[in-house]
Design an enzyme around this catalytic site. Structure first.
Site, PDB file in Angstrom:
ATOM      1  N   ASP A 148       0.834  -1.206   0.000  1.00 43.16           N
ATOM      2  CA  ASP A 148       0.000   0.000   0.000  1.00 43.16           C
ATOM      3  C   ASP A 148       0.870   1.259   0.000  1.00 43.16           C
ATOM      4  O   ASP A 148       0.581   2.236  -0.692  1.00 43.16           O
ATOM      5  CB  ASP A 148      -0.907   0.017   1.230  1.00 43.16           C
ATOM      6  CG  ASP A 148      -1.627  -1.291   1.429  1.00 43.16           C
ATOM      7  OD1 ASP A 148      -2.771  -1.423   0.982  1.00 43.16           O
ATOM      8  OD2 ASP A 148      -1.018  -2.202   2.029  1.00 43.16           O
ATOM      9  N   ARG A 151       2.251   1.776  -3.400  1.00 39.98           N
ATOM     10  CA  ARG A 151       1.223   2.360  -4.266  1.00 39.98           C
ATOM     11  C   ARG A 151       1.089   3.857  -4.014  1.00 39.98           C
ATOM     12  O   ARG A 151       0.924   4.654  -4.948  1.00 39.98           O
ATOM     13  CB  ARG A 151      -0.108   1.659  -4.024  1.00 39.98           C
ATOM     14  CG  ARG A 151      -0.179   0.245  -4.587  1.00 39.98           C
ATOM     15  CD  ARG A 151      -1.408  -0.501  -4.098  1.00 39.98           C
ATOM     16  NE  ARG A 151      -1.563  -1.786  -4.793  1.00 39.98           N
ATOM     17  CZ  ARG A 151      -2.240  -2.823  -4.325  1.00 39.98           C
ATOM     18  NH1 ARG A 151      -2.830  -2.734  -3.135  1.00 39.98           N
ATOM     19  NH2 ARG A 151      -2.328  -3.935  -5.017  1.00 39.98           N
ATOM     20  N   HIS A 175      -4.172  -3.688   6.411  1.00 41.42           N
ATOM     21  CA  HIS A 175      -4.020  -3.808   4.961  1.00 41.42           C
ATOM     22  C   HIS A 175      -5.422  -4.067   4.418  1.00 41.42           C
ATOM     23  O   HIS A 175      -5.840  -5.205   4.224  1.00 41.42           O
ATOM     24  CB  HIS A 175      -3.078  -4.967   4.615  1.00 41.42           C
ATOM     25  CG  HIS A 175      -2.994  -5.259   3.145  1.00 41.42           C
ATOM     26  ND1 HIS A 175      -2.660  -4.312   2.215  1.00 41.42           N
ATOM     27  CD2 HIS A 175      -3.206  -6.403   2.450  1.00 41.42           C
ATOM     28  CE1 HIS A 175      -2.660  -4.850   1.007  1.00 41.42           C
ATOM     29  NE2 HIS A 175      -3.002  -6.126   1.128  1.00 41.42           N
TER      30      HIS A 175
END
Length: 312
Positions: A148, A151, A175
């Site tokens: 994450d 990203r 998550h």
């Protein structure tokens, strides 16, 4: 324990892609693949092994639990895939049952490895793995919000016109749908993110940041809708965690591990930046959070606790 030997349990899209990524990395000299479908493990091992002449020497083969006995690292990638429209939390009962079968069998043959959980919901399954294995908390790690965070850096880099590697920011917490960005300490090579945005006249308002966060949070759903599963970037995140451990890098990564006292949270696993090295998680870092971020982190933790209570 042989830290140059890695076991991967589960040869689905994530497990197989991880195996190939690790072979390409040259990080391990031996890789053993396990799957409930032995032929699947054999086929993946054969296919990956045929690439060995192009990389550093590594032995790749399908095996069984006794072959894990001297593995220094064991990656847990077994479980049901996340279906379109299904949240990671929705997977919990199916994959908790699978882990209930895997972990006791693993522990029969190896009690000294570092266990890296990547199956979703990763925070819940990291907690289950810790409970069932009896391993010390530093040696039971989930992939957490490492992907994450990658990203977030990628999307911020594209918006700001900056190499993502020069962006320092974290996604923390679950998550999943309650994860949160830590904007208060985000920076571009030491320049406060808000100051950078203002000086370059880009992404200056809160709506821009919220849009990026929503894109990060929903990335997996979007990918699953288009191609059925996520596995390339996941495998790269796993490689990054393995590198930190095998090379004893003491890298700061937002892995999922047992939180006991940090930010007033106790007895659960979720993603927070931690120093990761050869012994696993060496220390969780207590970096400053704004009041809004602290509240969001508590909400994320409460969500995970409520799921764990249903399993109890």
């Amino acid at each position: 324990m042989n830290l140059q030997k890695c076991g991967i349990i589960g040869c689905g899209a994530v497990g197989a892609t991880t195996a190939y990524t690790l072979v390409k990395s040259g990080l391990f000299s031996e890789l053993v693949l396990l799957d409930v479908n032995r032929k699947k493990a054999e086929g993946e091992a054969m296919d990956i092994a045929h690439s060995v002449p192009f990389v550093r020497p590594v032995e790749v083969y399908a095996g069984d639990y006794p072959d894990l006995a001297d593995c220094g690292m064991i990656i847990l990638a077994a479980g049901a895939n996340q279906a379109p429209g299904e949240t990671r939390i929705d997977l919990v009962r199916k994959n908790a049952k699978i882990f209930g079968q895997i972990i006791p069998e693993l522990v029969r043959h190896n009690t000294d490895a570092i266990l890296l959980v990547v199956t979703n919901p990763v925070d819940i399954l990291t907690q289950i793995t810790l409970r069932l294995s009896g391993f010390p908390a530093n040696r039971v790690i989930g992939s957490g919000t490492v992907l994450d965070t990658a990203r977030l850096k990628y999307l911020l880099g594209g918006k700001l016109g900056v190499d993502p590697r020069n962006i320092h920011a974290f996604i923390i917490g679950e998550h999943g749908d309650t994860e949160l960005p830590v904007w208060s300490s985000a920076n571009v090579s030491g320049i406060d993110l808000a100051d950078f945005c203002k000086s370059f006249g880009v992404c200056e308002d809160l709506s821009c940041m919220n849009e990026i966060y929503e894109d990060v949070k929903n990335s997996a759903y979007q990918i699953i809708e288009r191609k059925g599963a996520t596995f390339y970037a996941v495998a790269a995140a796993i490689q990054r965690i393995c590198e930190a451990i095998v090379r004893d890098e003491n890298s700061v990564l937002p892995v999922s591990s047992l939180v006991d006292g940090h930010y007033g949270l106790h007895g659960l696993c979720l993603g927070l930046p931690a120093i990761v090295g050869r012994s696993g998680v060496k220390r969780i870092l207590d970096f400053p959070l704004s009041a809004t971020e602290q509240a969001a982190l508590r909400h994320s933790a409460d969500t995970l606790k409520s799921v764990l209570e249903t399993l109890d």
